[in-house]
Write a protein that holds these residues in place. Structure first.
Motif, PDB file in Angstrom:
ATOM      1  N   ALA A 132       0.857  -1.187   0.000  1.00 53.86           N
ATOM      2  CA  ALA A 132       0.000   0.000   0.000  1.00 53.86           C
ATOM      3  C   ALA A 132       0.892   1.236   0.000  1.00 53.86           C
ATOM      4  O   ALA A 132       1.727   1.405   0.893  1.00 53.86           O
ATOM      5  CB  ALA A 132      -0.907  -0.017   1.224  1.00 53.86           C
ATOM      6  N   VAL A 133       0.743   2.099  -0.993  1.00 52.84           N
ATOM      7  CA  VAL A 133       1.680   3.210  -1.199  1.00 52.84           C
ATOM      8  C   VAL A 133       0.931   4.505  -1.464  1.00 52.84           C
ATOM      9  O   VAL A 133      -0.255   4.508  -1.820  1.00 52.84           O
ATOM     10  CB  VAL A 133       2.639   2.901  -2.368  1.00 52.84           C
ATOM     11  N   GLN A 134       1.694   5.593  -1.329  1.00 56.74           N
ATOM     12  CA  GLN A 134       1.212   6.915  -1.732  1.00 56.74           C
ATOM     13  C   GLN A 134       2.382   7.697  -2.296  1.00 56.74           C
ATOM     14  O   GLN A 134       3.507   7.602  -1.819  1.00 56.74           O
ATOM     15  CB  GLN A 134       0.621   7.680  -0.537  1.00 56.74           C
ATOM     16  N   GLY A 135       2.073   8.484  -3.333  1.00 61.21           N
ATOM     17  CA  GLY A 135       3.065   9.405  -3.883  1.00 61.21           C
ATOM     18  C   GLY A 135       4.295   8.747  -4.447  1.00 61.21           C
ATOM     19  O   GLY A 135       5.417   9.160  -4.130  1.00 61.21           O
ATOM     20  N   CYS A 136       4.126   7.740  -5.304  1.00 60.19           N
ATOM     21  CA  CYS A 136       5.276   7.040  -5.879  1.00 60.19           C
ATOM     22  C   CYS A 136       5.758   7.727  -7.156  1.00 60.19           C
ATOM     23  O   CYS A 136       4.971   8.003  -8.066  1.00 60.19           O
ATOM     24  CB  CYS A 136       4.920   5.590  -6.191  1.00 60.19           C
ATOM     25  N   GLU A 137       7.054   7.981  -7.240  1.00 58.96           N
ATOM     26  CA  GLU A 137       7.663   8.562  -8.438  1.00 58.96           C
ATOM     27  C   GLU A 137       8.199   7.481  -9.372  1.00 58.96           C
ATOM     28  O   GLU A 137       8.363   7.709 -10.575  1.00 58.96           O
ATOM     29  CB  GLU A 137       8.796   9.501  -8.038  1.00 58.96           C
ATOM     30  N   GLY A 138       8.501   6.312  -8.832  1.00 63.16           N
ATOM     31  CA  GLY A 138       9.027   5.228  -9.655  1.00 63.16           C
ATOM     32  C   GLY A 138       9.185   3.959  -8.839  1.00 63.16           C
ATOM     33  O   GLY A 138       9.269   4.012  -7.609  1.00 63.16           O
ATOM     34  N   ALA A 139       9.207   2.835  -9.531  1.00 66.64           N
ATOM     35  CA  ALA A 139       9.379   1.537  -8.864  1.00 66.64           C
ATOM     36  C   ALA A 139       9.749   0.509  -9.915  1.00 66.64           C
ATOM     37  O   ALA A 139       9.480   0.698 -11.111  1.00 66.64           O
ATOM     38  CB  ALA A 139       8.100   1.109  -8.143  1.00 66.64           C
ATOM     39  N   GLU A 173      -0.246   0.529  -9.603  1.00 71.13           N
ATOM     40  CA  GLU A 173      -1.483   1.298  -9.583  1.00 71.13           C
ATOM     41  C   GLU A 173      -1.261   2.515  -8.690  1.00 71.13           C
ATOM     42  O   GLU A 173      -0.256   2.590  -7.979  1.00 71.13           O
ATOM     43  CB  GLU A 173      -2.628   0.426  -9.064  1.00 71.13           C
ATOM     44  N   PRO A 174      -2.189   3.492  -8.698  1.00 73.64           N
ATOM     45  CA  PRO A 174      -1.944   4.735  -7.949  1.00 73.64           C
ATOM     46  C   PRO A 174      -1.590   4.511  -6.482  1.00 73.64           C
ATOM     47  O   PRO A 174      -0.686   5.176  -5.952  1.00 73.64           O
ATOM     48  CB  PRO A 174      -3.267   5.493  -8.098  1.00 73.64           C
ATOM     49  N   ASN A 175      -2.246   3.561  -5.805  1.00 74.25           N
ATOM     50  CA  ASN A 175      -2.005   3.350  -4.380  1.00 74.25           C
ATOM     51  C   ASN A 175      -1.602   1.918  -4.052  1.00 74.25           C
ATOM     52  O   ASN A 175      -1.720   1.493  -2.897  1.00 74.25           O
ATOM     53  CB  ASN A 175      -3.248   3.727  -3.560  1.00 74.25           C
ATOM     54  N   ASP A 191       2.939   1.947   3.432  1.00 73.20           N
ATOM     55  CA  ASP A 191       2.274   1.507   4.665  1.00 73.20           C
ATOM     56  C   ASP A 191       2.550   0.013   4.854  1.00 73.20           C
ATOM     57  O   ASP A 191       1.859  -0.835   4.288  1.00 73.20           O
ATOM     58  CB  ASP A 191       0.776   1.777   4.566  1.00 73.20           C
ATOM     59  N   GLN A 192       3.559  -0.294   5.669  1.00 80.73           N
ATOM     60  CA  GLN A 192       3.935  -1.692   5.833  1.00 80.73           C
ATOM     61  C   GLN A 192       2.839  -2.504   6.493  1.00 80.73           C
ATOM     62  O   GLN A 192       2.637  -3.680   6.195  1.00 80.73           O
ATOM     63  CB  GLN A 192       5.234  -1.796   6.649  1.00 80.73           C
ATOM     64  N   GLY A 193       2.092  -1.863   7.406  1.00 77.23           N
ATOM     65  CA  GLY A 193       0.998  -2.573   8.072  1.00 77.23           C
ATOM     66  C   GLY A 193      -0.118  -2.988   7.152  1.00 77.23           C
ATOM     67  O   GLY A 193      -0.807  -3.967   7.411  1.00 77.23           O
ATOM     68  N   ALA A 194      -0.305  -2.253   6.062  1.00 74.91           N
ATOM     69  CA  ALA A 194      -1.366  -2.583   5.103  1.00 74.91           C
ATOM     70  C   ALA A 194      -0.851  -3.368   3.914  1.00 74.91           C
ATOM     71  O   ALA A 194      -1.591  -3.622   2.953  1.00 74.91           O
ATOM     72  CB  ALA A 194      -2.063  -1.302   4.630  1.00 74.91           C
TER      73      ALA A 194
END
Length: 398
Positions: free
Chosen positions: A341-348, A359-361, A390-393
């Protein structure tokens, strides 16, 4: 109740309690095959970390093949001397040899013993590993009798033995010529039928115990192989050394859970004359087709086996390295899928063996091929530059 009656009741109760008392079976001796043809610095750690759990090292020392002739394993005598465990040199005589030249084999073995002793090594025994067909067992028995008479008296002679020999009337006499035998119950059938069968191994061990009057050991697998396709014949077996060949590999791996159950049964009720278990083979840190030493030690001890895959994140200036660790004592397959679960990713991106769907999140890492994470080990699967993970999610899906 009269005095005599009370005494009888008390004695009866004591007898019943004595009959119900649990007596732990003596632990089976646990030994290791060291089967690398060329030793590396990885042997140092493997020997140190295995010393507490395995009493004896059976070391591949010398091999003879029909065309290639004789070759010695390039051992590290300083490591063996420092290790200090009982040491048995294994001489591998290929089953395709047309015959065994007694004088030549004896000369090679005596030279090996002399060379190892000259390096400060004390040999407790010699083991002959020869896959003789049943028709050749009488000649093999004569060879072993000659070898036994020529060896120093304190030095034990053992042989690797095959379940197929159970069909030969020659077997009892052959076993009487050696001090002990090692019944190999893995990789003894058509490889397409699998590497190991626990039920057959138990049956063979019981049958062996009824024939021999000498101590015997059971050689058990702690490794895997790959089967490569061949043209119009049996598959090619790839083990420690990679084979350059096209085609899909079918991986076979001895199951630690299955072997753990078998070892527990043998500890609780060992067949007559069975002295212990020998595990094939000492795993090195870079041995991709062997159990980890942590798993092998857990199986040999009878520990409860479990694996626990956990997500590992390490961050530096917004860049997250993404990995998986195995916090249990049981080797585990790479997880099929990891979701973050992520927010605001510029690259991966994913690393070799995985692919990434973004995906966005949500980042989803999906396994492309099979692999294993050793007990206590870890593996990187990718990276991401995100404002928040969010490691917990997040989840690891086996």
């Amino acid at each position: 109740m009269g005095f005599l009656t009370r005494v009888i009741v008390s004695l009866t109760a004591l007898a019943l309690l004595g009959g119900c008392e649990q007596h732990d079976a003596p632990p089976l001796d646990q030994q290791l095959y060291v089967w690398q043809r060329q030793w590396t610095p990885a042997h140092d750690a493997a020997l140190r970390e295995s010393r507490a759990d395995f009493s004896t090292l059976r070391v591949l020392a010398l091999q003879a093949f029909p065309q290639a002739g004789w070759s010695r394993a390039r051992i590290d005598p300083a490591l063996l001397k420092r290790d200090g465990r009982r040491l048995i040199a294994v001489i591998r005589l290929d089953g395709q040899l047309q015959s065994l030249d007694q004088d030549e084999v004896m000369e090679q073995i005596q030279r090996l013993i002399s060379d190892w002793q000259g390096k400060g090594l004390t040999l407790a025994g010699v083991e002959i590993d020869h896959d003789a067909g049943n028709a050749r067992l009488p000649a093999y028995r004569a060879f072993l009798a000659h070898l036994r008479s020529a060896m120093p008296a304190p030095m034990a002679l053992s042989i690797t033995a095959l379940p197929a020999w159970l069909d030969s009337p020659e077997l009892p006499v052959l076993l009487s010529t050696v001090d002990s035998s090692v019944l190999q119950v893995h990789a003894v059938s058509d490889p397409r039928r699998g590497l190991f069968d626990s039920d057959l191994a138990s049956q063979w061990a019981m049958a062996w115990s009824r024939i021999t009057s000498k101590p015997f050991f059971l050689a058990l697998p702690a490794y895997g192989v790959a089967l490569l396709p061949s043209v119009g014949g049996a598959p090619i077996v790839e083990s420690e050394v990679a084979i350059e060949r096209n085609g899909k590999r079918r991986e076979l791996l001895a199951d630690p859970l299955q072997l753990s159950k078998l070892a527990a049964r043998l500890r609780a009720d060992p067949p007559a004359h069975m002295a212990g278990l020998i595990w094939f083979r000492l795993p090195l840190a870079n041995d991709r087709r062997a159990w980890s030493l942590a798993t092998l030690r857990a199986v040999s001890r009878g520990d409860v086996l479990e694996s626990h895959l956990a997500l590992n994140l390490s961050e530096h200036e917004g860049l997250h390295d993404i990995g998986i660790s195995n916090e249990g004592n049981l080797d585990n397959a790479w997880p099929e899928r990891v979701t973050l679960a992520v927010q605001g990713c510029e690259g991966a991106d994913a690393l070799a063996g995985y692919t990434l769907q973004q995906e966005p999140n949500l980042l989803t890492f999906t396994r492309l091929r099979d692999g294993r994470i050793a007990a206590g080990g870890q593996r990187a699967i990718g990276w991401a530059r995100c404002a928040i993970i969010d490691q917990g999610a997040s989840n690891v899906h086996p």
